[in-house]
Design an enzyme around this catalytic site. Structure first.
Site, PDB file in Angstrom:
ATOM      1  N   GLU A 118      58.042  57.464  52.623  1.00 30.57           N
ATOM      2  CA  GLU A 118      58.884  56.282  52.406  1.00 30.57           C
ATOM      3  C   GLU A 118      59.746  56.509  51.174  1.00 30.57           C
ATOM      4  O   GLU A 118      59.552  57.491  50.446  1.00 30.57           O
ATOM      5  CB  GLU A 118      58.012  55.030  52.269  1.00 30.57           C
ATOM      6  N   HIS A 241      63.299  43.942  50.007  1.00 27.19           N
ATOM      7  CA  HIS A 241      63.187  45.071  50.947  1.00 27.19           C
ATOM      8  C   HIS A 241      64.547  45.253  51.616  1.00 27.19           C
ATOM      9  O   HIS A 241      65.155  44.286  52.067  1.00 27.19           O
ATOM     10  CB  HIS A 241      62.111  44.776  51.989  1.00 27.19           C
ATOM     11  N   ARG A 292      63.733  51.433  46.588  1.00 30.92           N
ATOM     12  CA  ARG A 292      64.212  50.191  47.198  1.00 30.92           C
ATOM     13  C   ARG A 292      65.262  49.433  46.423  1.00 30.92           C
ATOM     14  O   ARG A 292      66.151  48.815  47.004  1.00 30.92           O
ATOM     15  CB  ARG A 292      63.028  49.242  47.342  1.00 30.92           C
ATOM     16  N   HIS A 353      60.617  40.475  49.169  1.00 34.61           N
ATOM     17  CA  HIS A 353      59.508  41.175  49.809  1.00 34.61           C
ATOM     18  C   HIS A 353      58.244  41.206  48.960  1.00 34.61           C
ATOM     19  O   HIS A 353      57.150  41.016  49.478  1.00 34.61           O
ATOM     20  CB  HIS A 353      59.976  42.606  50.090  1.00 34.61           C
ATOM     21  N   ARG A 388      58.365  48.413  42.444  1.00 43.42           N
ATOM     22  CA  ARG A 388      57.196  49.042  43.084  1.00 43.42           C
ATOM     23  C   ARG A 388      57.605  50.178  44.020  1.00 43.42           C
ATOM     24  O   ARG A 388      58.550  50.048  44.797  1.00 43.42           O
ATOM     25  CB  ARG A 388      56.438  47.995  43.893  1.00 43.42           C
TER      26      ARG A 388
HETATM   27  P1  FAD Z   1      47.678  38.757  50.754  1.00 44.03           P
HETATM   28  O1  FAD Z   1      47.380  39.790  51.731  1.00 44.03           O
HETATM   29  O2  FAD Z   1      48.982  38.080  50.852  1.00 44.03           O
HETATM   30  O3  FAD Z   1      46.517  37.672  50.844  1.00 44.03           O
HETATM   31  C1  FAD Z   1      46.609  36.475  50.113  1.00 44.03           C
HETATM   32  C2  FAD Z   1      45.621  35.493  50.693  1.00 44.03           C
HETATM   33  O4  FAD Z   1      45.503  34.370  49.830  1.00 44.03           O
HETATM   34  C3  FAD Z   1      46.030  34.942  52.047  1.00 44.03           C
HETATM   35  O5  FAD Z   1      44.880  34.876  52.835  1.00 44.03           O
HETATM   36  C4  FAD Z   1      46.519  33.538  51.723  1.00 44.03           C
HETATM   37  O6  FAD Z   1      46.417  32.626  52.777  1.00 44.03           O
HETATM   38  C5  FAD Z   1      45.565  33.183  50.600  1.00 44.03           C
HETATM   39  N1  FAD Z   1      46.031  32.114  49.725  1.00 44.03           N
HETATM   40  C6  FAD Z   1      47.219  32.023  49.090  1.00 44.03           C
HETATM   41  N2  FAD Z   1      47.253  30.886  48.372  1.00 44.03           N
HETATM   42  C7  FAD Z   1      46.074  30.256  48.553  1.00 44.03           C
HETATM   43  C8  FAD Z   1      45.510  29.052  48.091  1.00 44.03           C
HETATM   44  N3  FAD Z   1      46.183  28.207  47.295  1.00 44.03           N
HETATM   45  N4  FAD Z   1      44.263  28.707  48.482  1.00 44.03           N
HETATM   46  C9  FAD Z   1      43.560  29.524  49.303  1.00 44.03           C
HETATM   47  N5  FAD Z   1      44.039  30.675  49.787  1.00 44.03           N
HETATM   48  C10 FAD Z   1      45.280  31.033  49.414  1.00 44.03           C
HETATM   49  N6  FAD Z   1      52.344  47.146  51.068  1.00 44.03           N
HETATM   50  C11 FAD Z   1      51.938  48.422  51.219  1.00 44.03           C
HETATM   51  O7  FAD Z   1      51.278  48.984  50.336  1.00 44.03           O
HETATM   52  N7  FAD Z   1      52.221  49.091  52.378  1.00 44.03           N
HETATM   53  C12 FAD Z   1      52.928  48.525  53.391  1.00 44.03           C
HETATM   54  O8  FAD Z   1      53.151  49.152  54.419  1.00 44.03           O
HETATM   55  C13 FAD Z   1      53.379  47.203  53.239  1.00 44.03           C
HETATM   56  N8  FAD Z   1      54.106  46.603  54.209  1.00 44.03           N
HETATM   57  C14 FAD Z   1      54.444  45.285  54.074  1.00 44.03           C
HETATM   58  C15 FAD Z   1      55.109  44.638  55.113  1.00 44.03           C
HETATM   59  C16 FAD Z   1      55.389  43.294  55.035  1.00 44.03           C
HETATM   60  C17 FAD Z   1      56.104  42.600  56.162  1.00 44.03           C
HETATM   61  C18 FAD Z   1      55.009  42.564  53.887  1.00 44.03           C
HETATM   62  C19 FAD Z   1      55.292  41.102  53.775  1.00 44.03           C
HETATM   63  C20 FAD Z   1      54.362  43.206  52.834  1.00 44.03           C
HETATM   64  C21 FAD Z   1      54.072  44.561  52.916  1.00 44.03           C
HETATM   65  N9  FAD Z   1      53.420  45.228  51.882  1.00 44.03           N
HETATM   66  C22 FAD Z   1      53.034  46.524  52.040  1.00 44.03           C
HETATM   67  C23 FAD Z   1      52.937  44.502  50.714  1.00 44.03           C
HETATM   68  C24 FAD Z   1      51.448  44.215  50.920  1.00 44.03           C
HETATM   69  O9  FAD Z   1      51.220  43.856  52.255  1.00 44.03           O
HETATM   70  C25 FAD Z   1      50.958  43.098  50.034  1.00 44.03           C
HETATM   71  O10 FAD Z   1      51.410  43.263  48.725  1.00 44.03           O
HETATM   72  C26 FAD Z   1      49.437  43.081  50.017  1.00 44.03           C
HETATM   73  O11 FAD Z   1      48.962  43.006  51.333  1.00 44.03           O
HETATM   74  C27 FAD Z   1      48.942  41.925  49.196  1.00 44.03           C
HETATM   75  O12 FAD Z   1      47.568  41.789  49.407  1.00 44.03           O
HETATM   76  P2  FAD Z   1      46.815  40.612  48.699  1.00 44.03           P
HETATM   77  O13 FAD Z   1      45.404  40.691  49.143  1.00 44.03           O
HETATM   78  O14 FAD Z   1      47.105  40.632  47.260  1.00 44.03           O
HETATM   79  O15 FAD Z   1      47.517  39.291  49.256  1.00 44.03           O
HETATM   80  C1  SIN Z   2      57.397  49.008  54.793  1.00 41.85           C
HETATM   81  O1  SIN Z   2      56.696  49.362  55.729  1.00 41.85           O
HETATM   82  O2  SIN Z   2      58.591  49.269  54.690  1.00 41.85           O
HETATM   83  C2  SIN Z   2      56.781  48.216  53.693  1.00 41.85           C
HETATM   84  C3  SIN Z   2      56.106  49.120  52.773  1.00 41.85           C
HETATM   85  C4  SIN Z   2      55.816  48.440  51.487  1.00 41.85           C
HETATM   86  O3  SIN Z   2      56.265  47.331  51.229  1.00 41.85           O
HETATM   87  O4  SIN Z   2      55.131  49.063  50.686  1.00 41.85           O
END
Ligand code: FAD
Ligand code: SIN
Length: 540
Positions: A118, A241, A292, A353, A388
């Site tokens: 990437e 993004h 990015r 993003h 990032r």
């Molecule tokens: P999240 O996975 O967002 O989980 C947060 C949780 O907290 C959710 O369950 C939510 O409902 C809960 N929550 C929020 N507020 C509250 C509240 N007030 N009370 C109770 N629960 C709550 N990163 C990579 O490294 N590789 C990738 O390929 C990649 N692709 C991506 C593609 C997309 C479309 C997106 C949007 C992001 C991508 N990212 C990627 C970024 C990555 O997915 C996220 O940064 C990462 O998953 C965050 O994980 P997390 O556990 O911190 O939060």
């Molecule tokens: C993507 O698949 O382009 C998202 C990857 C990332 O946000 O790290």
């Protein structure tokens, strides 16, 4: 109603559940999530998770040093190099752990893993499950957590605010002792007691009109931590993004937010304008695969220069069947919108993003409030700096979850009694429940997201930031009055948090009088090394 456990985790993405599964070996764990556990950024992750595997499994020429250098390069001078080193070196263990949880990363035709590439990565080092890596991870973790006897996973429990001894009037010993949460089914507010609280609530993409994020990303964790008095930092660094599907006819949020993974460019996809010109080369020799911030700005520039509504991601030169095989989710989703990406370039625009800033923590997720940890996208450990590197966020969430548990066991083991805290008062509701007034919420949601998009997105100026600050202050006042006068609902809670987080983003952006990484302002277009230390916001 009261509920008590050794550990309280808020959020069911990779961060929260990785932590919960480990903590459950040492005590009782309550995990809260608003909506359903699968509703998270994690479940939407496409490209994969970056990691340097043991020598026999990694790409020839790859090394932790190279991954560290790429991360620091993308971070534009603001990464904490020790944190970068610690997290990158934890990659191989994370992959091993995810595999034991049942995640099946794609294999290449030989014995090793299929490794993707990437933007900003100098080597192939992204492990993936086709283009739905996050969904595979989320499902595996949720299944494990639901089956664990020490974990109580409560869906539809919306955390409202943290409870600290300081807020209850104790002046000598400020620490977190729990949280209030709204049971979204019964509409009751429940008190959750714990001396070890983990915020794992993800990011804040919904602050912006256009985002790749699901509806759950409303910045709740940062807003809660801020209200509780924790230090917050680097909120000006919201990553856009470059390639969100441009679909003006779309109605649902999911259709408007559909991401076309950066991994598509890693496999040869090229960004072109309507005339077929590969315009990104004018901005960086790495072209479509530059980091990015550079690519998103190049697209923004191109769109403004040509007046076109979007640019295009072209994969029509790839062999027939390639997209369907390597990126089936993207291929099929685009097809469902009437676009065959094997024969037509994909219209794309940048969209909000990822939140690079957040609750200020160390590499163990420890915040400035005792007993409160923040992990995953809600936190700012210093890994990402001013921008990032792709696929570093799933990695960070998992490694820091592991560190956080070790640190908690060292500092606050559940078997060591903590000083008695004052009783937590029951939640007091505002009384009014007037559905006619709900229009205020919807109107303010729209206004906020549009003004953040117009004034505080990819290209900023002092004037735009001042306008945004003024309007957000007004919205904040209105929302505050509404919040205190009415019974709480998920919508009003999210709006309250979005407004708070918008104000933090603006405050940080206003203070950074330079352009660095993803923060770009026409008034100060160059880097200024007087701003090399991250800015910390504190609430006294
Ligand atoms: P999240 O996975 O967002 O989980 C947060 C949780 O907290 C959710 O369950 C939510 O409902 C809960 N929550 C929020 N507020 C509250 C509240 N007030 N009370 C109770 N629960 C709550 N990163 C990579 O490294 N590789 C990738 O390929 C990649 N692709 C991506 C593609 C997309 C479309 C997106 C949007 C992001 C991508 N990212 C990627 C970024 C990555 O997915 C996220 O940064 C990462 O998953 C965050 O994980 P997390 O556990 O911190 O939060
Ligand atoms: C993507 O698949 O382009 C998202 C990857 C990332 O946000 O790290």
């Amino acid at each position: 109603m009261d509920h008590s456990s050794d550990f309280l985790v808020i959020g069911t993405g990779i961060a929260g559940l990785s932590f919960a599964l480990r903590a459950a070996e040492h005590g009782t764990v309550t995990v809260l999530t608003k909506g359903q556990p699968i509703e998270s950024n994690t479940a939407w992750a496409q490209g994969g998770i970056s990691a340097v595997l043991p020598e026999e499994l990694r790409a020839p020429g790859d090394s932790c040093e190279s991954h560290i250098a790429d991360t620091i390069d993308a971070g534009a001078g603001l990464c904490d190099s020790q944190v970068v080193e610690d997290i990158i070196r934890g990659g191989a263990e994370t992959i091993e752990e995810l595999i034991t949880y049942g995640v099946e990363f794609d294999k290449a035709s030989h014995e090793g893993f299929s490794l993707g590439k990437e933007g900003g990565h100098s080597e192939r080092r992204i492990l993936h499950c086709k283009d739905t890596t996050g969904l595979s991870i989320a499902k595996a973790l949720i299944e494990r957590a639901e089956a664990h006897p020490n974990i109580t996973l409560l869906s539809e429990h919306f955390a409202i605010d943290l409870v600290t001894t300081g807020r209850l009037g104790v002046v000598t010993d400020n620490r977190v002792i729990g949280a209030y949460a709204l049971d979204e089914v019964t509409n009751q507010v429940i008190t959750f007691r714990s001396d070890r609280v983990v915020l794992a609530t993800g990011g804040c993409g919904k602050v912006y009109l256009y985002t790749t994020n699901p509806d759950s990303s409303t910045g709740d964790g940062v807003a809660m931590a801020w209200r509780a008095g924790a230090s917050i930092t680097n909120m000006e660094f919201v990553q856009f993004h470059p390639t969100c599907f441009y679909n003006p006819a779309a109605t649902g949020a999911e259709a408007r937010s559909f991401l076309v993974s950066e991994a598509v460019r890693g496999e040869g996809g090229i960004l072109i304008n309507a005339k077929g010109v590969e315009f990104t080369k004018e901005h960086d020799p790495r072209g479509s695969l530059a980091p990015r911030d550079i690519v998103a700005r190049a697209i923004d520039h191109e769109i403004k220069k040509t007046g076109a509504p979007c640019v295009y991601l072209d994969v029509t030169h790839k062999p027939k069947g390639f997209m369907k095989e390597r990126f089936p989710h993207i291929y099929n989703t685009l097809l469902s919108f009437g676009l065959d990406c094997e024969t037509q370039p994909i219209p794309v625009v940048p969209a909000a993003h990822y939140q690079c800033g957040g609750v200020l923590t160390d590499v163990n997720g420890k915040s400035s409030i005792r007993g409160l940890f923040a992990i995953g996208e809600v936190a700012c450990t210093g890994l990402h700096g001013a921008n990032r590197l792709a696929s570093n966020s799933l990695l960070e969430a998992s490694v820091v979850a592991r560190n956080a548990l070790s640190e908690m066991m060292r500092l606050y083991p559940p078997n060591k009694p903590t000083p008695e805290a004052p009783p937590i008062p029951q939640w007091e509701h505002g009384d009014t429940n007037d559905p006619d007034e709900l229009v205020i919420i919807y109107h303010n949601w729209d206004e906020l997201r549009r003004l953040m998009w117009d004034y505080v997105s990819i290209i900023r100026t002092d004037k735009r930031l001042q306008r945004a600050a003024f309007r957000v202050a007004n919205l904040r006042q209105e929302v505050r009055e509404f919040y205190w006068g009415h019974r709480v609902t998920a919508d009003i809670l999210e709006l309250r948090n979005l407004v708070a987080v918008s104000a933090l983003i603006i405050d940080c952006a206003v203070r950074r009088k330079e352009s660095r990484g993803i923060h770009y302002t026409l008034d100060y277009p160059k880097k200024d090394d007087r701003f090399l230390t991250p800015m910390e916001l504190r609430r006294f």
